[in-house]
Design an enzyme around this catalytic site. Structure first.
Site, PDB file in Angstrom:
ATOM      1  N   VAL A  53     -11.078  11.017   6.710  1.00  0.00           N
ATOM      2  CA  VAL A  53      -9.778  11.048   7.088  1.00  0.00           C
ATOM      3  C   VAL A  53      -8.820  11.492   6.501  1.00  0.00           C
ATOM      4  O   VAL A  53      -9.754  10.688   5.152  1.00  0.00           O
ATOM      5  CB  VAL A  53      -9.637  10.456   8.102  1.00  0.00           C
ATOM      6  CG1 VAL A  53     -10.478  10.100  10.173  1.00  0.00           C
ATOM      7  CG2 VAL A  53      -8.752   9.020   8.228  1.00  0.00           C
ATOM      8  N   SER A  54      -8.145  12.296   6.511  1.00  0.00           N
ATOM      9  CA  SER A  54      -7.462  13.023   5.616  1.00  0.00           C
ATOM     10  C   SER A  54      -7.461  13.078   4.078  1.00  0.00           C
ATOM     11  O   SER A  54      -8.606  14.173   3.765  1.00  0.00           O
ATOM     12  CB  SER A  54      -6.250  10.936   5.576  1.00  0.00           C
ATOM     13  OG  SER A  54      -4.976  12.086   4.438  1.00  0.00           O
ATOM     14  N   ASN A  55      -7.141  12.688   2.718  1.00  0.00           N
ATOM     15  CA  ASN A  55      -7.629  12.802   1.908  1.00  0.00           C
ATOM     16  C   ASN A  55      -8.840  12.363   1.126  1.00  0.00           C
ATOM     17  O   ASN A  55      -9.754  13.466   0.401  1.00  0.00           O
ATOM     18  CB  ASN A  55      -7.014  11.996   0.554  1.00  0.00           C
ATOM     19  CG  ASN A  55      -5.737  12.638   0.204  1.00  0.00           C
ATOM     20  OD1 ASN A  55      -5.499  13.566   0.244  1.00  0.00           O
ATOM     21  ND2 ASN A  55      -4.825  11.373  -0.481  1.00  0.00           N
TER      22      ASN A  55
END
Length: 706
Positions: free
Chosen positions: A310-312
């Site tokens: 998730v995310s980065n």
């Protein structure tokens, strides 16, 4: 091979070879072209620990579902925590950092260690036995020291082999994806390939010259040598001069490594997969004829590999898929990716009457814009903003400063606040983010923006970019309120287990060195005339690095140019899920344009679907904050479903869902308490969505169902 022993019930790779020597000698191998398993040259010594799934385990560090949902595990001596205690703290804090750990929010029912791979709620604690392997990836200098980890659950079946990548989200350490990709992979019997991607808990105490080593323990930087997660590139004389001018400061790896690691997040993720193959083939491969090495039993031809996180970490997974020239990755399933694209005016994205032309904004561009406008915009509806901790008087002064600099219009504070909020929406934030802007300013915007300013420009800690530094600060009631002070010794000692890699963290705060009268905590610092306005000069300086022409701005934009992605997933099946109200990484700058550019670049070869979830935002952990739980649902529920659907596709050929909007139902309140979440609040992703929910692409236009 050099082996570091880590944890209990340890074993070595060479002992694995010896253990199966007799079996290998019996059968022999007449193939003159043996494919031998070799350790990648970039990998350092491998630390190995096995966990029994009772007293300790891969997923919960022995805490189980109940322990993860409780108070932080105790450390016998807070000044000298053991590696095992630091690991337990790291798993506890990283798991909770990306999930809502409340029963009413879905923990223990929709997700959590006790919910099995089929979604069945069990009465167990969800502990998972297996073996953990940790090593650095480095170029030999000790300056990179990218932490790699592979977890192999006891349930791993080489006849049904799978690997899931778990690159850390945010700037977190190697356990950063334990609650997302890690949990899904372990429950499904997959090896999980983690990396901290060159960020993580590398905290250099410049005053006392101490650092974290690979197992998290803090020690003298000189003694740590190449085992340091991160040591700032300062000579002894430079460090002494820096300490004399700015005492009690810290360098942090993501901000101050001077390597712009984001440009290589795809590379590190691919290396984590290679590490996983090496580990698995040492464990399961037959012995070669030399009786010492193993053969490659598991390869991309017989192993499912899902690039995830998730995310980065999600952005790293996409980058890895784009750069995968060896066919290591079978498919991609990610949530809320941090991904940046080169400008391309061919693309348009339409939602209702709103049309945005192009590929969105680079991360540093929109973070510095938010850093200017969010505190003023928070005054539009302070009573209804979710978890609003913005100081009204300071925000009012920020509005005035924005007006003086021509960045908002209006004569009254209310008009200026409305102008600031309108500017955010016009830039690309969705209206659904309006009530979340205040909380994001308080907890994320400056910290992320400042970290990326430093990393993109490859600035040293000694540069004090835009007058900022990192230090512990005195309590408001202390003799030195808000001024830099020595950090807590116990907080530093346990930093590996508690830090998120981005100050403010573990009591290390953001300091405005240029505050009138002397350095102060940034939020309390004084601008010209003794005015508190959330340091408008610092915010303007950071903005100039994105839009200006100074030498420092040129450096920052060079770094920004190094992290753009191609959106070419090489025809791999892929799923992106993202919350429509994502206020940290708005959909207009990330998921939506990436989907569109993938269609442009790959054409009919594209197998990417984009799933946008209403009433969902970036931080599921924020669902515990006032104003969030009644409005927002956990995106993690859809991450799990995306992983399930991708695995089914790769395993059985099951159809992947078409791009769509998933319309969730907020939990609402009974009195002042958010209602318990129910299945009706979070309907599933549909393989074939209704026409009114479809996301389509035609003639270079992405059309999002409103």
């Amino acid at each position: 091979m050099t082996i570091i022993i880590a944890g209990k019930n340890t074993l070595t790779l060479t002992s694995l070879a010896a253990a199966v020597l007799a079996l290998g000698a019996c059968g022999g191998n007449s193939d003159p072209f043996e494919s031998k398993n070799t350790k990648p040259a970039y990998l350092g010594a491998v630390a190995i620990a096995s966990y029994d799934g009772a007293s300790d385990d891969l997923l919960t560090a022995g805490l189980g579902k109940t322990g993860l949902g409780g108070t932080a595990p105790a450390v016998a001596d807070p000044l000298k925590p053991t590696p095992a205690e630091l690991r337990r703290l790291a798993i506890f804090n990283n798991y909770r950092a990306i999930l809502d750990i409340s029963t009413n929010g879905g923990y223990g029912t929709l997700y959590g260690p006790n919910v099995d791979a089929k979604g069945v709620i069990t009465t167990g604690e969800g502990k998972i036995a297996g073996t953990e392997y940790i090593a650095y990836s480095d170029d030999g200098t000790g300056r990179q020291n990218i932490t790699m980890m592979v977890q192999v659950p006891a349930s791993f079946n080489p006849a049904n082999a799978c690997i899931v990548t778990g690159t850390s989200s945010g700037s977190r350490g190697v356990y950063g994806a334990i609650g997302s990709a890690g949990e899904w992979g372990l429950k499904n019997g997959c090896a999980v390939a983690y990396t901290d991607k060159g960020t993580g808990t590398g905290i250099h105490d410049l005053q006392n010259n101490t650092v974290n080593v690979q197992n998290g323990v803090r020690t003298d930087a000189a003694a740590a040598g190449k085992n340091s997660i991160f040591t700032a590139e300062l000579s002894a004389s430079e460090r002494a001069a820096f300490n004399a001018a700015t005492p009690n400061r810290f360098a942090v790896k993501h901000a101050h490594s001077q390597q712009n690691p984001e440009k290589d997040w795809g590379k590190w993720t691919l290396q984590s997969v290679e590490f996983a193959y090496f580990v698995l083939n040492e464990k399961y491969g037959d012995l070669a004829r030399d009786g010492a090495t193993h053969l490659k039993k598991l390869t991309p031809s017989n192993t499912i590999v899902i690039a995830s996180s998730v995310s980065n970490g999600a952005g790293a997974a996409l980058a890895a898929a784009e750069q995968d020239t060896q066919g290591l990755i079978s498919g991609v399933a990610v949530a809320e990716p941090e991904v940046q694209l080169a400008p391309d005016a061919r693309l348009s994205v339409k939602r209702g009457a709103s049309v945005l032309v192009g590929t969105g904004k680079p991360l540093y561009d929109y973070f510095t814009l938010a850093n200017l406008l969010q505190p003023c915009a928070a005054l539009v509806s302070p009573a209804t903003n979710a978890f609003n901790t913005v100081n009204a008087a300071t925000a009012t002064n920020r509005c005035s400063a924005l007006k003086a600099n021509g960045l908002v219009t209006g004569t009254t504070t209310a008009e200026q606040a409305a102008s600031a909020l309108a500017a955010l929406v016009a830039a690309g934030w969705q209206p659904e983010s309006n009530v979340l802007q205040a909380s994001h300013y308080s907890f994320a915007t400056l910290s992320v923006g400042l970290t990326y300013a430093n990393t993109y420009g490859r600035f040293s800690v000694k540069d004090n970019l835009c007058g900022f530094s990192f230090a512990a600060t005195g309590a408001a009631a202390s003799a030195t309120p808000n001024a830099p002070v020595p950090a807590s010794a116990s907080a530093l000692a346990t930093s590996f287990g508690a830090s998120n890699g981005v100050p403010p963290t573990i009591g290390i705060n953001i300091v405005n060195n240029l505050s009138a009268g002397g350095p102060l905590l940034d939020a309390a610092s004084l601008s010209a005339g003794g005015v508190q306005d959330y340091n408008i000069a610092g915010a303007l300086c950071m903005r100039e690095l994105a839009t200006g022409s100074s030498a420092n701005a040129v450096r920052v934009r060079q770094g920004m140019s190094e992290v753009v992605r191609s959106a070419n997933l090489r025809g791999k099946p892929a799923l992106i899920v993202q919350g429509r109200a994502d206020t940290l990484l708005p959909v207009a700058f990330t998921g939506r344009p990436y989907y569109g550019m993938n269609k442009i670049v790959e054409g009919t070869a594209s197998r990417l679907s984009y799933i946008e979830v209403t009433n969902a935002q970036h931080f599921d952990a924020f669902l515990a904050f006032p104003g969030y739980p009644e409005r927002m649902v956990p995106l993690h529920r859809y991450f799990i479903q995306a992983m399930d659907m991708m695995y089914a596709n790769l395993k059985t050929g099951a159809a992947l869902p078409a791009s769509q909007v998933v319309r969730t139902v907020p939990r609402g309140l009974t009195g002042a308490v958010a209602n318990p979440i129910a299945a009706s609040n979070v309907p599933p992703i549909k393989t074939t969505p209704a026409a009114a929910d479809q996301i389509t692409f035609a003639n270079n236009v992405v059309t999002i169902a409103d």
